[in-house]
Design a protein around this motif. Sequence first.
Motif, PDB file in Angstrom:
ATOM      1  N   ALA A 218       0.869  -1.180   0.000  1.00  0.00           N
ATOM      2  CA  ALA A 218       0.000   0.000   0.000  1.00  0.00           C
ATOM      3  C   ALA A 218       0.906   1.230   0.000  1.00  0.00           C
ATOM      4  CB  ALA A 218      -0.913   0.007   1.223  1.00  0.00           C
ATOM      5  N   LEU A 219       0.399   2.343  -0.562  1.00  0.00           N
ATOM      6  CA  LEU A 219       1.224   3.539  -0.755  1.00  0.00           C
ATOM      7  C   LEU A 219       0.677   4.731   0.010  1.00  0.00           C
ATOM      8  CD1 LEU A 219       1.660   3.292  -4.646  1.00  0.00           C
ATOM      9  CD2 LEU A 219       3.282   2.545  -2.909  1.00  0.00           C
ATOM     10  N   ASN A 220       1.583   5.504   0.604  1.00  0.00           N
ATOM     11  CA  ASN A 220       1.273   6.798   1.192  1.00  0.00           C
ATOM     12  C   ASN A 220       2.323   7.810   0.746  1.00  0.00           C
ATOM     13  OD1 ASN A 220      -0.051   5.468   4.234  1.00  0.00           O
ATOM     14  ND2 ASN A 220      -1.127   6.872   2.880  1.00  0.00           N
ATOM     15  N   ILE A 221       1.982   9.084   0.869  1.00  0.00           N
ATOM     16  CA  ILE A 221       2.958  10.163   0.665  1.00  0.00           C
ATOM     17  C   ILE A 221       3.002  10.973   1.958  1.00  0.00           C
ATOM     18  CG2 ILE A 221       3.620  12.198  -0.676  1.00  0.00           C
ATOM     19  CD1 ILE A 221       3.693   9.670  -2.310  1.00  0.00           C
ATOM     20  N   HIS A 229       4.097   0.399   2.195  1.00  0.00           N
ATOM     21  CA  HIS A 229       3.832  -0.548   3.284  1.00  0.00           C
ATOM     22  C   HIS A 229       3.796  -1.960   2.722  1.00  0.00           C
ATOM     23  CE1 HIS A 229       2.726   2.972   5.630  1.00  0.00           C
ATOM     24  NE2 HIS A 229       1.818   3.288   4.729  1.00  0.00           N
ATOM     25  N   HIS A 230       4.459  -2.892   3.404  1.00  0.00           N
ATOM     26  CA  HIS A 230       4.506  -4.290   2.973  1.00  0.00           C
ATOM     27  C   HIS A 230       3.812  -5.127   4.045  1.00  0.00           C
ATOM     28  CE1 HIS A 230       6.879  -8.159   2.037  1.00  0.00           C
ATOM     29  NE2 HIS A 230       6.014  -7.966   1.066  1.00  0.00           N
ATOM     30  N   GLN A 231       2.674  -5.727   3.672  1.00  0.00           N
ATOM     31  CA  GLN A 231       1.835  -6.351   4.690  1.00  0.00           C
ATOM     32  C   GLN A 231       2.466  -7.595   5.320  1.00  0.00           C
ATOM     33  OE1 GLN A 231      -2.027  -7.715   3.410  1.00  0.00           O
ATOM     34  NE2 GLN A 231      -2.889  -7.475   5.443  1.00  0.00           N
ATOM     35  N   SER A 232       3.024  -8.501   4.521  1.00  0.00           N
ATOM     36  CA  SER A 232       3.485  -9.773   5.075  1.00  0.00           C
ATOM     37  C   SER A 232       4.667  -9.605   6.036  1.00  0.00           C
ATOM     38  CB  SER A 232       3.861 -10.740   3.951  1.00  0.00           C
ATOM     39  OG  SER A 232       4.884 -10.182   3.147  1.00  0.00           O
ATOM     40  N   SER A 233       5.563  -8.665   5.767  1.00  0.00           N
ATOM     41  CA  SER A 233       6.698  -8.437   6.673  1.00  0.00           C
ATOM     42  C   SER A 233       6.371  -7.417   7.751  1.00  0.00           C
ATOM     43  CB  SER A 233       7.922  -7.972   5.884  1.00  0.00           C
ATOM     44  OG  SER A 233       7.686  -6.682   5.327  1.00  0.00           O
ATOM     45  N   GLN A 234       5.211  -6.761   7.609  1.00  0.00           N
ATOM     46  CA  GLN A 234       4.775  -5.708   8.544  1.00  0.00           C
ATOM     47  C   GLN A 234       5.859  -4.641   8.708  1.00  0.00           C
ATOM     48  OE1 GLN A 234       3.153  -7.251  12.209  1.00  0.00           O
ATOM     49  NE2 GLN A 234       1.456  -8.233  11.161  1.00  0.00           N
ATOM     50  N   THR A 235       6.358  -4.198   7.566  1.00  0.00           N
ATOM     51  CA  THR A 235       7.357  -3.120   7.552  1.00  0.00           C
ATOM     52  C   THR A 235       6.997  -2.122   6.459  1.00  0.00           C
ATOM     53  OG1 THR A 235       8.789  -4.326   6.017  1.00  0.00           O
ATOM     54  CG2 THR A 235       9.250  -4.584   8.380  1.00  0.00           C
ATOM     55  N   SER A 236       7.672  -0.992   6.501  1.00  0.00           N
ATOM     56  CA  SER A 236       7.474   0.044   5.490  1.00  0.00           C
ATOM     57  C   SER A 236       8.826   0.505   4.968  1.00  0.00           C
ATOM     58  CB  SER A 236       6.710   1.233   6.082  1.00  0.00           C
ATOM     59  OG  SER A 236       5.446   0.834   6.576  1.00  0.00           O
ATOM     60  N   LEU A 237       8.824   0.974   3.722  1.00  0.00           N
ATOM     61  CA  LEU A 237      10.015   1.541   3.092  1.00  0.00           C
ATOM     62  C   LEU A 237       9.723   2.988   2.728  1.00  0.00           C
ATOM     63  CD1 LEU A 237      10.748  -1.341   0.563  1.00  0.00           C
ATOM     64  CD2 LEU A 237      12.165  -0.789   2.552  1.00  0.00           C
ATOM     65  N   ILE A 238      10.761   3.834   2.721  1.00  0.00           N
ATOM     66  CA  ILE A 238      10.554   5.203   2.256  1.00  0.00           C
ATOM     67  C   ILE A 238      11.528   5.511   1.117  1.00  0.00           C
ATOM     68  CG2 ILE A 238       9.599   6.090   4.414  1.00  0.00           C
ATOM     69  CD1 ILE A 238      12.260   7.369   5.018  1.00  0.00           C
ATOM     70  N   PHE A 239      11.015   6.295   0.156  1.00  0.00           N
ATOM     71  CA  PHE A 239      11.801   6.702  -1.005  1.00  0.00           C
ATOM     72  C   PHE A 239      11.731   8.224  -1.143  1.00  0.00           C
ATOM     73  CE2 PHE A 239      10.485   2.388  -1.803  1.00  0.00           C
ATOM     74  CZ  PHE A 239      11.556   1.787  -2.459  1.00  0.00           C
TER      75      PHE A 239
END
Length: 603
Positions: A218-221, A229-239
């Motif tokens: 899922a994406l946010n700004i 957001h990555h559901q299976s690992s329950q983590t998020s990345l930022i770019f």
Amino acid sequence: MSEEHYLELCENPVQFEHASSVNNVFFDEANKQVFAVRSGGATGVVVKGPDDKSSVAFRMDDKGEVKCIKFSIGNKILAVQRTSKSVVFPDKRSLKLLKSQSINVNWYQYCPETAVILLSTTVQGNILQPFAFRSGTMSKMSKFEIELPVVPKPAKLSLSERDIAMATIYGQLHVMYLKHHSRTANSTSAEVVLYHLPREGACKKSHVLKLNTTGKFALNIVDNLVVVHHQSSQTSLIFDIKLKEPDCAVNTHQPVLPARSIHPYRIPLSGPAVVPSQPPVPCQLYSSSWSVFQPDIIISASEGYLWYLQVKLPPTVNLLQDKGKLMDFLLRRRDCKMVILSVCSQSTRGVLPVVATVFDKLNQVYKEYLEAEQSYTVAMESGPSRGSAAQKRPVRTQAVIDQSDMYTHVLSSFTERKGVSHKFIIAVLMEYIRSLNQFQITVQHYLYELVIKTLVQHNLFYMLHQFLQYHVLSDSKPLACLLLSLESTYPPAHQLSLDMLKRLSTANDEIVEVLLSKQQVLGALRFIRSVGGHDNVSARKFLDAARQTGDQMLFYTVFRSFQQRNQRLRGSPGFNPGEHCEEHVVHFKQLFGEQALMKPSTV
């Protein structure tokens, strides 16, 4: 571990009645309002917005299941959709068809911030047709094609609405496409492809964000950062699309930081059965019931919460080892000033090349801001007709760390740090001055003063002399005054100061005024003697200044000096009535007695 969570949910979420068999929950992206509709509206509709003032509650007749419900801007008109082909407006308001387009649509997305609607067309759904709304008119923008990982045969709908999002990043509208990995296309991981959608001209593929994994996303700004957001690992990345990767193709980006979970969030218990001491319940992060909306909203309908996602900057400092990249990242964030200053302080514990990189990053942005300010000032001075219309005051899109910030929060305390080589301290100070000069920024005198005071504190007079001799420290009146005050500890400073003042083409009386304003009374007296002006200066001016210092012996010395002058010029130590020194004569008598007044001067 909590120190590594660089994303968090806001402290004060919007709370609403959670979804249930009798309560349906809807979200209006334009007004950022949550609608809780009980029993089709018959037992109440509660509308909650970003703040308490926008809350509304009302009832309406239950005429069947509500599929969608929204307010117009300002909550003036309510629209309720109960069937796939009709929308009901209260109060029998009339509708007028302004414009129509004949187009086959698979699905659509609307961006309220830019008033642009995106329509999915063709059998595969990957030809997107945008329309822009402005002042009651609708204009067709250039259509564009989303590159699918695999072209299906026979053709079928291949682009899903959930894989497309629109958001404004750094002031420009982008279409974000979540491109999942495909075994047949030999892609090992998913990526987010950004298409820049301008008001005029063609939409072009502009950035590719490498996710290095597969699964549900899922994406946010948030603060111009793309959060994945990555559901299976329950983590998020930022770019950060403004950060260029040196070892990658142009506009291909890796995550700025390692993947981390959103900071744990606890839901306080409520209701009559709650025991006061009962602890809050941990919220299930990355729940399958979460709904994500642009730009920065996460809703848990099952728990009755709407959160705004936020970036925490302090944890990023230790996670991003490349200090140059860290500065580029921080300078573009909101509320970053104190974090940047802490990084500057931290960098002074390292090696000089890193310090130099940090200073140059700061001063490049500082220079750009100064130039923009200057352009604005010139435009305004050229006349209101040209200036105000053509040029707006520059908006700080990046944080500006100026010289006073550095002096106050970093450099002053750094010069007093224990256990640091004084040569390294001087090197850091000079590195900052070097960086300012490199960007042609005028160095403020207090930075030079800090250098001089540090040199004097460590008895590095030879270095001070060299800095002045080779004009490493630029001439200024405050600097000259500081040098004069050093005469007692470093006698050559007096002449260095006078030479500087003369290079500045400073008038003698102005030099005297500067010295007296700095309470350098004896320095001013020596200077006026050195230029042969002692016979003509106002005694009262010097006596006033000496008395203001509160130093009785200084007052005595200055008073005696002018008695000596009077004796030499007029044969008597007394002051003429026109010199208006009567109050100082009285003061001298009070301090030292009548006898002292009559003693011959020996100064």
